[in-house]
Design a protein around this motif. Structure first.
Motif, PDB file in Angstrom:
ATOM      1  N   PRO A 109      61.636 -84.456 -41.215  1.00 12.61           N
ATOM      2  CA  PRO A 109      62.703 -85.403 -40.859  1.00 12.61           C
ATOM      3  C   PRO A 109      63.739 -85.569 -41.974  1.00 12.61           C
ATOM      4  CG  PRO A 109      60.572 -86.264 -40.201  1.00 12.61           C
ATOM      5  CD  PRO A 109      60.294 -85.056 -41.040  1.00 12.61           C
ATOM      6  N   LEU A 110      63.295 -85.564 -43.225  1.00  7.68           N
ATOM      7  CA  LEU A 110      64.237 -85.695 -44.339  1.00  7.68           C
ATOM      8  C   LEU A 110      65.125 -84.458 -44.444  1.00  7.68           C
ATOM      9  CD1 LEU A 110      61.853 -87.169 -47.078  1.00  7.68           C
ATOM     10  CD2 LEU A 110      63.543 -88.399 -45.694  1.00  7.68           C
ATOM     11  N   ALA A 111      64.506 -83.271 -44.291  1.00  3.78           N
ATOM     12  CA  ALA A 111      65.278 -82.029 -44.378  1.00  3.78           C
ATOM     13  C   ALA A 111      66.276 -81.925 -43.232  1.00  3.78           C
ATOM     14  CB  ALA A 111      64.333 -80.827 -44.373  1.00  3.78           C
ATOM     15  N   PHE A 112      65.855 -82.277 -42.034  1.00  8.50           N
ATOM     16  CA  PHE A 112      66.761 -82.216 -40.888  1.00  8.50           C
ATOM     17  C   PHE A 112      67.905 -83.213 -41.067  1.00  8.50           C
ATOM     18  CE2 PHE A 112      63.329 -80.651 -37.664  1.00  8.50           C
ATOM     19  CZ  PHE A 112      63.158 -79.510 -38.434  1.00  8.50           C
ATOM     20  N   GLY A 113      67.592 -84.377 -41.648  1.00  8.26           N
ATOM     21  CA  GLY A 113      68.636 -85.365 -41.888  1.00  8.26           C
ATOM     22  C   GLY A 113      69.697 -84.866 -42.845  1.00  8.26           C
ATOM     23  N   ALA A 114      69.289 -83.992 -43.783  1.00  8.30           N
ATOM     24  CA  ALA A 114      70.251 -83.430 -44.742  1.00  8.30           C
ATOM     25  C   ALA A 114      71.242 -82.490 -44.071  1.00  8.30           C
ATOM     26  CB  ALA A 114      69.506 -82.693 -45.853  1.00  8.30           C
ATOM     27  N   LEU A 115      70.946 -82.076 -42.844  1.00  4.58           N
ATOM     28  CA  LEU A 115      71.807 -81.134 -42.122  1.00  4.58           C
ATOM     29  C   LEU A 115      72.701 -81.840 -41.104  1.00  4.58           C
ATOM     30  CD1 LEU A 115      69.089 -78.421 -41.413  1.00  4.58           C
ATOM     31  CD2 LEU A 115      70.699 -78.482 -43.315  1.00  4.58           C
ATOM     32  N   ASP A 116      72.630 -83.170 -41.045  1.00  3.80           N
ATOM     33  CA  ASP A 116      73.455 -83.921 -40.088  1.00  3.80           C
ATOM     34  C   ASP A 116      74.928 -83.586 -40.272  1.00  3.80           C
ATOM     35  OD1 ASP A 116      71.290 -85.119 -38.970  1.00  3.80           O
ATOM     36  OD2 ASP A 116      71.541 -87.059 -39.972  1.00  3.80           O
ATOM     37  N   GLY A 117      75.620 -83.351 -39.160  1.00  2.00           N
ATOM     38  CA  GLY A 117      77.047 -83.051 -39.203  1.00  2.00           C
ATOM     39  C   GLY A 117      77.364 -81.589 -39.412  1.00  2.00           C
ATOM     40  N   LEU A 118      76.341 -80.747 -39.624  1.00  2.87           N
ATOM     41  CA  LEU A 118      76.552 -79.317 -39.826  1.00  2.87           C
ATOM     42  C   LEU A 118      76.158 -78.548 -38.565  1.00  2.87           C
ATOM     43  CD1 LEU A 118      75.027 -78.918 -43.407  1.00  2.87           C
ATOM     44  CD2 LEU A 118      77.423 -79.274 -42.791  1.00  2.87           C
ATOM     45  N   ILE A 282      70.415 -73.737 -46.628  1.00  3.53           N
ATOM     46  CA  ILE A 282      69.749 -73.835 -47.931  1.00  3.53           C
ATOM     47  C   ILE A 282      70.655 -74.540 -48.928  1.00  3.53           C
ATOM     48  CG2 ILE A 282      68.826 -72.509 -49.867  1.00  3.53           C
ATOM     49  CD1 ILE A 282      67.022 -72.533 -47.422  1.00  3.53           C
ATOM     50  N   ALA A 283      71.954 -74.213 -48.905  1.00  2.28           N
ATOM     51  CA  ALA A 283      72.899 -74.873 -49.814  1.00  2.28           C
ATOM     52  C   ALA A 283      72.927 -76.379 -49.570  1.00  2.28           C
ATOM     53  CB  ALA A 283      74.295 -74.275 -49.638  1.00  2.28           C
ATOM     54  N   ALA A 284      72.886 -76.777 -48.296  1.00  2.00           N
ATOM     55  CA  ALA A 284      72.892 -78.213 -47.971  1.00  2.00           C
ATOM     56  C   ALA A 284      71.617 -78.890 -48.478  1.00  2.00           C
ATOM     57  CB  ALA A 284      73.026 -78.403 -46.464  1.00  2.00           C
ATOM     58  N   LEU A 285      70.488 -78.212 -48.357  1.00  2.00           N
ATOM     59  CA  LEU A 285      69.238 -78.786 -48.854  1.00  2.00           C
ATOM     60  C   LEU A 285      69.243 -78.888 -50.375  1.00  2.00           C
ATOM     61  CD1 LEU A 285      66.607 -77.063 -46.536  1.00  2.00           C
ATOM     62  CD2 LEU A 285      67.312 -79.451 -46.516  1.00  2.00           C
ATOM     63  N   LEU A 286      69.772 -77.869 -51.043  1.00  2.00           N
ATOM     64  CA  LEU A 286      69.846 -77.921 -52.505  1.00  2.00           C
ATOM     65  C   LEU A 286      70.747 -79.072 -52.954  1.00  2.00           C
ATOM     66  CD1 LEU A 286      70.071 -74.098 -53.337  1.00  2.00           C
ATOM     67  CD2 LEU A 286      68.106 -75.620 -53.669  1.00  2.00           C
ATOM     68  N   ASP A 287      71.842 -79.290 -52.237  1.00  2.00           N
ATOM     69  CA  ASP A 287      72.719 -80.420 -52.570  1.00  2.00           C
ATOM     70  C   ASP A 287      72.027 -81.764 -52.340  1.00  2.00           C
ATOM     71  OD1 ASP A 287      74.775 -78.723 -53.270  1.00  2.00           O
ATOM     72  OD2 ASP A 287      75.788 -78.852 -51.325  1.00  2.00           O
ATOM     73  N   SER A 288      71.063 -81.771 -51.414  1.00  7.89           N
ATOM     74  CA  SER A 288      70.375 -83.017 -51.061  1.00  7.89           C
ATOM     75  C   SER A 288      69.110 -83.253 -51.870  1.00  7.89           C
ATOM     76  CB  SER A 288      70.010 -83.002 -49.563  1.00  7.89           C
ATOM     77  OG  SER A 288      71.164 -82.941 -48.758  1.00  7.89           O
ATOM     78  N   LEU A 289      68.800 -82.368 -52.834  1.00  9.76           N
ATOM     79  CA  LEU A 289      67.563 -82.513 -53.594  1.00  9.76           C
ATOM     80  C   LEU A 289      67.422 -83.872 -54.283  1.00  9.76           C
ATOM     81  CD1 LEU A 289      66.933 -78.992 -55.183  1.00  9.76           C
ATOM     82  CD2 LEU A 289      65.760 -80.076 -53.254  1.00  9.76           C
ATOM     83  N   PRO A 290      68.477 -84.428 -54.878  1.00  8.06           N
ATOM     84  CA  PRO A 290      68.313 -85.761 -55.492  1.00  8.06           C
ATOM     85  C   PRO A 290      67.845 -86.815 -54.490  1.00  8.06           C
ATOM     86  CG  PRO A 290      70.313 -84.722 -56.298  1.00  8.06           C
ATOM     87  CD  PRO A 290      69.818 -83.854 -55.181  1.00  8.06           C
ATOM     88  N   ARG A 291      68.413 -86.793 -53.276  1.00  5.82           N
ATOM     89  CA  ARG A 291      67.993 -87.759 -52.274  1.00  5.82           C
ATOM     90  C   ARG A 291      66.568 -87.503 -51.810  1.00  5.82           C
ATOM     91  NH1 ARG A 291      67.925 -88.331 -46.805  1.00  5.82           N
ATOM     92  NH2 ARG A 291      68.843 -86.284 -46.451  1.00  5.82           N
TER      93      ARG A 291
END
Length: 298
Positions: A109-118, A282-291
């Motif tokens: 759920p956290l990973a999918f949330g990082a892709l919202d809007g893409l 993958i780029a979006a997930l890497l950007d979301s690593l802090p969250r």
């Protein structure tokens, strides 16, 4: 060596039988005649020079050779499906992520949330930790989440953090309100302990107190979510990684219990191929690593 290349239909038939445990059920699912399914497997076995199934009164089971082939067959079919999907410019890009069952319910759920809007359609696949590594390495998964220090070889690995083991119980449990408890204080309580692998066995052994009654044994499970749900539905105390408790605690379905546990941590990591670093998902997930780190280990 096989005398001729394997056909895609061979792998589809083989995978269906392995999953369903029946030649007839596979034939019905694939809409093939039963003799055609049998002939396909017989031909595949001749080409490979080995037996893949043992057929019995209760169905068909994989031989050791079949067990070795099944993972490769599924990954080949997954890769083919991804290739076809990638050529369809009218659909969102697909991102395949893999995680162990004990981590999937929390991290997907956290990973999918990082892709919202893409324009990215994510698929979360459950696999053992070593299978996660294999799938990311061979390209059938774009990225993966791991719980333990599995050797990742050439994969890039991003540390998400370390999640300590904690104890939780249902609201209203008789032990709530104590300022601090020790494992010995739980000797008369029903327990279920998350056991991630052989390393987790010593943690369960901590609760084998001489006063523990034989009719109140310590249960173990590879699913922290299952442990928490058991605690919510009964008087059990669940000893699980803290990351798995976040949703239940926020909803008020479970309560933290102040048990002074040994310093056991579960290591959390995200892995991917260097070649996939520019993949939009993958780029979006890497950007979301802090969250992700804050949500999982903060």
């Amino acid at each position: 060596m096989p005398s001729s290349p394997m056909e895609i239909t061979d792998l589809e038939v083989f995978s269906a039988i392995a999953r369903l445990g029946s030649f007839n059920a596979a034939a019905a699912e694939l809409r093939l005649a039963a003799p055609s399914v049998s002939n396909r497997i017989a031909g595949l076995e001749r080409r490979l020079g080995t037996t893949l199934f043992v057929r019995g009164a209760r169905g068909s089971t994989l031989t050791p050779a079949g067990q070795r082939l099944v993972g490769y067959a599924r990954r080949c079919l997954d890769l083919l499906d991804q290739a076809v999907h990638s050529l369809d410019t009218g659909t969102p890009e697909r991102l395949v992520l893999a995680a162990p069952n004990s981590f999937a319910a929390t991290v997907f759920p956290l990973a999918f949330g990082a892709l919202d809007g893409l324009a990215i359609a994510a698929h979360g696949r459950v696999a053992h930790s070593r299978e996660v590594v294999e799938q990311v390495r061979d390209g059938s998964a774009h990225g993966g989440f791991l719980l333990t220090q599995v050797a990742t070889g050439s994969l890039r690995s991003e540390r998400l953090g370390a999640s300590p083991m904690v104890a939780v119980c249902r609201p209203g449990h008789r032990l709530l309100g104590n300022p601090e408890l020790t494992p010995d204080d739980l000797a008369r309580s029903a327990l279920v302990v998350y056991r991630w692998d052989a390393e987790g066995e010593p943690l369960a052994a901590v609760f084998d107190h001489p006063e523990r009654r034989r009719d109140t044994p310590v249960h173990t499970t590879g699913s922290p979510e299952a442990a928490i749900r058991l605690a919510i539905a009964s008087d059990h105390i669940a000893v699980v990684p803290r990351f798995a408790t976040r949703t239940f605690l926020r909803a008020g379905h479970a309560c933290p219990l102040p048990v002074r546990l040994p310093r056991w941590n579960v290591e959390l990591r995200f892995v991917y191929l260097a070649a996939n670093a520019d993949n939009p998902g993958i780029a979006a997930l890497l950007d979301s690593l802090p969250r992700l780190r804050e949500e999982l280990c903060g």
